[in-house]
Design a protein around this motif. Structure first.
Motif, PDB file in Angstrom:
ATOM      1  N   SER A 306      14.624 -13.608  -0.357  1.00 21.38           N
ATOM      2  CA  SER A 306      14.010 -13.057  -1.096  1.00 21.38           C
ATOM      3  C   SER A 306      12.405 -13.044  -0.756  1.00 21.38           C
ATOM      4  O   SER A 306      11.408 -12.208  -1.343  1.00 21.38           O
ATOM      5  N   THR A 307      11.749 -14.353  -0.246  1.00 25.22           N
ATOM      6  CA  THR A 307      10.815 -13.920   0.368  1.00 25.22           C
ATOM      7  C   THR A 307      10.661 -12.779   1.748  1.00 25.22           C
ATOM      8  O   THR A 307       9.362 -12.564   1.576  1.00 25.22           O
ATOM      9  N   ALA A 308      11.726 -13.183   2.658  1.00 25.95           N
ATOM     10  CA  ALA A 308      11.117 -12.946   3.702  1.00 25.95           C
ATOM     11  C   ALA A 308      11.269 -10.956   3.619  1.00 25.95           C
ATOM     12  O   ALA A 308      10.103 -10.269   4.067  1.00 25.95           O
ATOM     13  N   SER A 309      11.878 -10.644   2.707  1.00 28.77           N
ATOM     14  CA  SER A 309      11.845  -9.185   2.038  1.00 28.77           C
ATOM     15  C   SER A 309      10.539  -8.527   1.192  1.00 28.77           C
ATOM     16  O   SER A 309       9.537  -7.728   1.813  1.00 28.77           O
ATOM     17  N   LEU A 310      10.078  -9.957   0.818  1.00 32.73           N
ATOM     18  CA  LEU A 310       8.470  -9.820   0.276  1.00 32.73           C
ATOM     19  C   LEU A 310       6.724  -9.217   0.559  1.00 32.73           C
ATOM     20  O   LEU A 310       6.158  -8.537   0.644  1.00 32.73           O
ATOM     21  N   GLY A 311       7.409  -9.642   1.911  1.00 28.68           N
ATOM     22  CA  GLY A 311       6.579  -9.218   3.107  1.00 28.68           C
ATOM     23  C   GLY A 311       6.285  -7.560   2.688  1.00 28.68           C
ATOM     24  O   GLY A 311       4.637  -7.368   2.816  1.00 28.68           O
ATOM     25  N   PRO A 312       7.451  -7.131   3.777  1.00 25.49           N
ATOM     26  CA  PRO A 312       7.614  -5.979   4.288  1.00 25.49           C
ATOM     27  C   PRO A 312       6.874  -4.808   2.847  1.00 25.49           C
ATOM     28  O   PRO A 312       6.376  -4.026   2.345  1.00 25.49           O
ATOM     29  N   VAL A 313       7.748  -5.873   1.396  1.00 26.31           N
ATOM     30  CA  VAL A 313       7.354  -4.627   0.118  1.00 26.31           C
ATOM     31  C   VAL A 313       5.992  -4.301  -0.709  1.00 26.31           C
ATOM     32  O   VAL A 313       5.568  -3.962  -0.568  1.00 26.31           O
ATOM     33  N   ALA A 314       5.650  -5.968  -0.161  1.00 29.66           N
ATOM     34  CA  ALA A 314       3.556  -5.939  -0.529  1.00 29.66           C
ATOM     35  C   ALA A 314       3.004  -5.422   0.410  1.00 29.66           C
ATOM     36  O   ALA A 314       1.949  -4.328   0.090  1.00 29.66           O
ATOM     37  N   ALA A 315       3.116  -5.406   2.133  1.00 28.72           N
ATOM     38  CA  ALA A 315       2.653  -4.216   2.954  1.00 28.72           C
ATOM     39  C   ALA A 315       2.813  -3.100   2.008  1.00 28.72           C
ATOM     40  O   ALA A 315       1.671  -2.615   2.833  1.00 28.72           O
ATOM     41  N   ILE A 316       4.076  -2.699   2.080  1.00 22.37           N
ATOM     42  CA  ILE A 316       3.709  -0.991   1.982  1.00 22.37           C
ATOM     43  C   ILE A 316       2.664  -0.940   0.663  1.00 22.37           C
ATOM     44  O   ILE A 316       1.882  -0.015   0.588  1.00 22.37           O
ATOM     45  N   GLY A 317       2.812  -1.761  -0.738  1.00 19.64           N
ATOM     46  CA  GLY A 317       2.346  -1.593  -1.218  1.00 19.64           C
ATOM     47  C   GLY A 317       0.487  -1.255  -1.057  1.00 19.64           C
ATOM     48  O   GLY A 317       0.267  -0.423  -2.200  1.00 19.64           O
ATOM     49  N   VAL A 318       0.154  -2.031  -0.768  1.00 18.19           N
ATOM     50  CA  VAL A 318      -1.280  -1.947  -0.147  1.00 18.19           C
ATOM     51  C   VAL A 318      -1.863  -1.016   0.697  1.00 18.19           C
ATOM     52  O   VAL A 318      -2.613  -0.995   0.192  1.00 18.19           O
ATOM     53  N   ALA A 319      -0.644  -1.007   1.481  1.00 19.65           N
ATOM     54  CA  ALA A 319      -0.971  -0.095   2.631  1.00 19.65           C
ATOM     55  C   ALA A 319      -0.980   1.903   1.646  1.00 19.65           C
ATOM     56  O   ALA A 319      -2.029   2.003   2.054  1.00 19.65           O
ATOM     57  N   CYS A 320       0.053   1.350   0.423  1.00 16.13           N
ATOM     58  CA  CYS A 320       0.098   3.018  -0.596  1.00 16.13           C
ATOM     59  C   CYS A 320      -1.227   3.043  -1.356  1.00 16.13           C
ATOM     60  O   CYS A 320      -1.761   3.962  -1.264  1.00 16.13           O
ATOM     61  N   GLY A 321      -1.655   1.713  -2.100  1.00 14.91           N
ATOM     62  CA  GLY A 321      -2.899   1.506  -2.325  1.00 14.91           C
ATOM     63  C   GLY A 321      -4.217   1.710  -1.490  1.00 14.91           C
ATOM     64  O   GLY A 321      -5.148   3.125  -2.097  1.00 14.91           O
ATOM     65  N   MET A 322      -4.011   1.497  -0.713  1.00 17.51           N
ATOM     66  CA  MET A 322      -5.153   1.976   0.414  1.00 17.51           C
ATOM     67  C   MET A 322      -4.983   3.818   0.858  1.00 17.51           C
ATOM     68  O   MET A 322      -6.847   4.053   0.793  1.00 17.51           O
ATOM     69  N   LEU A 323      -3.955   4.088   0.759  1.00 16.55           N
ATOM     70  CA  LEU A 323      -4.397   5.213   1.784  1.00 16.55           C
ATOM     71  C   LEU A 323      -4.742   6.132   0.529  1.00 16.55           C
ATOM     72  O   LEU A 323      -5.653   7.496   0.515  1.00 16.55           O
ATOM     73  N   ALA A 324      -3.788   6.235  -1.111  1.00 15.00           N
ATOM     74  CA  ALA A 324      -4.075   6.676  -1.958  1.00 15.00           C
ATOM     75  C   ALA A 324      -5.977   6.524  -2.367  1.00 15.00           C
ATOM     76  O   ALA A 324      -6.830   7.940  -2.472  1.00 15.00           O
ATOM     77  N   MET A 325      -7.040   5.808  -2.081  1.00 18.29           N
ATOM     78  CA  MET A 325      -7.898   5.185  -2.455  1.00 18.29           C
ATOM     79  C   MET A 325      -8.743   6.282  -1.159  1.00 18.29           C
ATOM     80  O   MET A 325      -9.846   6.122  -1.627  1.00 18.29           O
ATOM     81  N   VAL A 326      -8.616   6.030   0.199  1.00 17.66           N
ATOM     82  CA  VAL A 326      -9.145   7.019   0.866  1.00 17.66           C
ATOM     83  C   VAL A 326      -8.972   8.189   1.094  1.00 17.66           C
ATOM     84  O   VAL A 326      -9.731   9.258   2.407  1.00 17.66           O
TER      85      VAL A 326
END
Length: 705
Positions: A306-326
């Motif tokens: 559950s901890t290991a999976s949070l890594g890619p889950v959170a990374a995907i969220g941050v990357a998508c948020g950044m992509l939308a803003m730029v």
């Protein structure tokens, strides 16, 4: 301006906005179509969180092979009457037994009611088949059970459903009820803060809509990963993903919009303004997003799934948020033009050539920090260190009754059961022993302190294994019960080395031990990754070391402040997951604001010298970074609406930490410490070899921009 910056800024040009918008129409379709399916691949089964070599996980695998037809999961009904069970009560429970038998697994009988030693309670154990407690059927099953129990219940007889089936259903219901509400509340909080910041009812719709699409897109990508790779996603990770995307996405939007609004005063049209604003905002946004993504991906080295999976889950969220803003947000901003800032539309002023007018507040802060930097940083550091004492308000031992902020029926049932029966009666410890060693193992279990009783042993169909079931005297979700399991394992393995000890309490123990390992591994790795990123960004060694020290101190003070708040709220029992998640988010997100400050300080120092550069950076970045920090803290506070203690604790620790980092560490500690260290802050870079311009008196900073 570099070639890559010009290329990345294409979404804000006259021609580039249309491909950007068209691409986001397609991405929005994908997000809306697949994002809603994320719940279908989430799981809250503890065994799915553990690595395959954990003893409790191997016990489950053995049970599925050696005891395939074990009658299903137990749904427990506890009946209690102060003063003693009456004949009328006994007859009513017998009637319930008949009614509840229709819910039992095929071929399984509901055992007779189990009386308590004090004569004040009866307990029914209904073996429910797996298909009746699947996600789409468990609500119907529990509703039928509650209806059967409520029908004909004698006055004064208390009855509660508890056990693993009822507990897991309550846990799932806590998240199901908030699937849409969490996003709605998060969006509402962000909308209010954007309205307060920009006072434009039109402007808030663009970043809000952009971040909402980013959230759906991230949900869709996580769903596809979970579906195709088997990545474990639990409801907590899903909830954190929503809040994280809204928080960081809005932060990046604030940085871009602040620069864009300033450039509108210097340029006659929106396209010219965006042509400058976006490329100059990109380095800070990309550095921030890159730091967070790399820090999150460190979690893949964790053993707990559950901890290991949070890594890619959170990374995907941050990357998508950044992509939308730029990409999406710049296209929408230039499409709407400067009128999107109505009623406070920034007017074009050909004479406006400088930066933003310095804030009186932040000019005052810069004067204060610059007047006595050593006094400021020592006082601030001592204050933060004193706040860490609040950590003593936190305690371990998060039991099953402490999981929810309120008490659902399953928790009340567990409390009722613990009054009249061994507290562990609802969730026995299961010991799987080779048949030839069963007698010795049974004696070893019975002789273990903390074991209240033993159920009848079961033998596998091929006669090779025996399952022993031990009832613990303590709450099966608490630390005391885990210590009993440790003793059981030690005693049983001494006489039967191949035995396996499983069950809910054993799973909790394995999770805690795995989390301790992950804490020792992940925290140093996160600090190492963030430190290396800072070295690359700032082209220095001393500055990153100072920043990492401030991060550790900031986290300690945040944990202390959180301890005081949680104790006041009555939810100060924690586990290792809260500590690890809190550290990760605070380091990854909190260091962003220091990156914004120090990156600007490095630019200013190259022109104005170290002292003036630091104070100018503090003055010019103070307003927007503080706004971003408040938005991020407020979005994580939304987790407090969830009735799960872990989510409340994560929301509080991140909110407290971000506010401390924004208002104290980044505003006072880091600038003052950098001024006291002097230009050696930038060692071994060229800025450490000498200032580029004479210093400006502190009092003059309020008149320069």
């Amino acid at each position: 301006m570099s070639h890559w910056q010009r290329a990345a800024a294409a979404a804000g040009t006259r021609l580039g906005k249309w491909p950007a918008l068209a691409a986001w129409v397609l991405l929005a379709f994908v997000g809306v179509t697949l994002g809603g399916r994320l719940d279908s691949v989430t799981t809250d089964e503890q065994t799915a969180w553990l690595p395959g070599d954990a003893e409790s996980t191997r016990a489950v695998a053995l049970a599925e092979t050696a005891f395939p037809d074990d009658g299903g999961e137990p749904l427990i009904v506890v009946y209690a009457r102060p003063g003693g069970i009456t004949e009328t009560d006994t007859a009513a429970v017998a009637s319930d037994l008949t009614a509840l038998s229709t819910l039992a697994a095929p071929g399984s009988d509901v055992p007779p009611p189990i009386p308590s030693d004090d004569g004040e309670a009866l307990m029914l154990v209904v073996p429910v088949p797996p298909e009746a407690i699947a996600e789409d059927a468990v609500d119907v099953t529990l509703a039928a059970a509650k209806e059967a129990v409520a029908a004909g219940l004698p006055a004064g007889l208390d009855a509660k459903l508890t056990g693993p089936v009822a507990g897991e259903a309550d846990f799932g219901a806590a998240f199901d009820a908030l699937d849409g509400a969490l996003m709605a509340v998060t969006a509402g909080v962000v909308a209010i803060l954007l309205l307060i910041t920009y006072r434009s009812p039109l402007l808030l719709l663009l970043p809000l809509g952009s971040v909402a699409l980013a959230s759906q897109l991230s949900n869709a990508i996580v769903y596809l990963l979970a579906k195709t790779t088997g990545m474990v996603v639990n409801p907590q990770n899903s909830g954190i993903l929503t809040v994280l995307v809204f928080g960081v996405g809005t932060d990046y939007a604030l940085l871009l919009i602040s620069r864009y609004r300033e450039e509108l005063r210097r340029h006659p049209d929106a396209y010219s303004a965006m042509r400058v604003a976006l490329p100059r905002s990109l380095p800070a946004i990309l550095a921030s997003a890159g730091t967070v993504v790399l820090a999150m991906l460190v979690l893949v080295f964790a053993d707990l799934n559950s901890t290991a999976s949070l890594g890619p889950v959170a990374a995907i969220g941050v990357a998508c948020g950044m992509l939308a803003m730029v990409t999406l947000l710049p296209a929408l901003l230039v499409l709407c033009g400067r009128r999107v800032f109505w009623p406070l539309v920034p007017a074009y002023d050909p004479a406006h050539q400088g930066g933003a007018a310095p804030s009186r507040l932040w000019s005052g802060v810069a004067r204060f920090v610059g007047s006595r930097p050593r006094t400021v940083w020592i006082t601030t550091a001592l204050g933060l260190a004193a706040l860490t004492i609040g950590v003593t308000s936190l305690s371990g031992g998060l039991g099953s009754g402490d999981v929810f902020t309120t008490k659902p029926d399953s928790v009340r049932g567990q409390e009722l059961l613990a009054v009249h029966y061994p507290a562990g009666a609802s969730q026995p410890v299961e010991i799987y022993v080779p048949a030839g060693q069963a007698t010795a193992a049974s004696a070893a279990v019975e002789g273990t302190p903390g074991v209240a009783d033993m159920l009848e042993a079961e033998t596998s169909a091929d006669g090779s294994w025996v399952r022993l079931s031990a009832l613990l005297a303590d709450d099966p979700g608490g630390t005391a019960a885990e210590n009993v399991v440790l003793r059981i394992r030690s005693n049983v393995h001494g006489v039967a080395p191949d035995s396996l000890v499983g069950g809910t309490t054993a799973s909790n123990l394995d999770i805690d031990e795995t989390m301790d390992h992950d804490l020792a591994l992940v925290i140093p790795l996160v600090l190492l990754v963030v430190g290396l990123v800072l070295v690359v960004l700032l082209r220095a060694v001393v500055a990153p070391l100072l920043l990492l020290a401030s991060v550790v101190l900031s986290f300690g003070s945040a944990l202390g402040g959180t301890g005081l708040l949680l104790k006041a709220l009555g939810h100060n029992k924690i586990d290792g997951t809260m500590v690890l998640m809190g550290f990760l988010f605070l380091v990854a997100l909190g260091v962003d604001y220091t990156i914004f400050l120090m990156s600007r300080a490095r630019e200013e120092a190259a022109v104005h010298g170290h002292r003036d550069g630091m104070l100018r950076a503090l003055t010019t970045t103070g307003g927007v970074i503080t706004s971003a920090g408040i938005v991020l803290a407020a979005t994580f506070c939304v987790l407090a609406v969830m009735p799960v203690v872990f989510m409340l604790q994560i929301g509080v620790v991140v909110a407290v930490g971000v506010l401390l980092d924004t208002l104290v560490v980044r505003s006072l500690l880091v600038p003052a410490l950098s001024l006291d260290v002097g230009r050696a802050t930038w060692w071994p870079g060229r800025l450490a070899r000498g200032d580029r311009a004479p210093a400006t008196p502190v009092r003059e900073l309020s008149r320069t921009g």
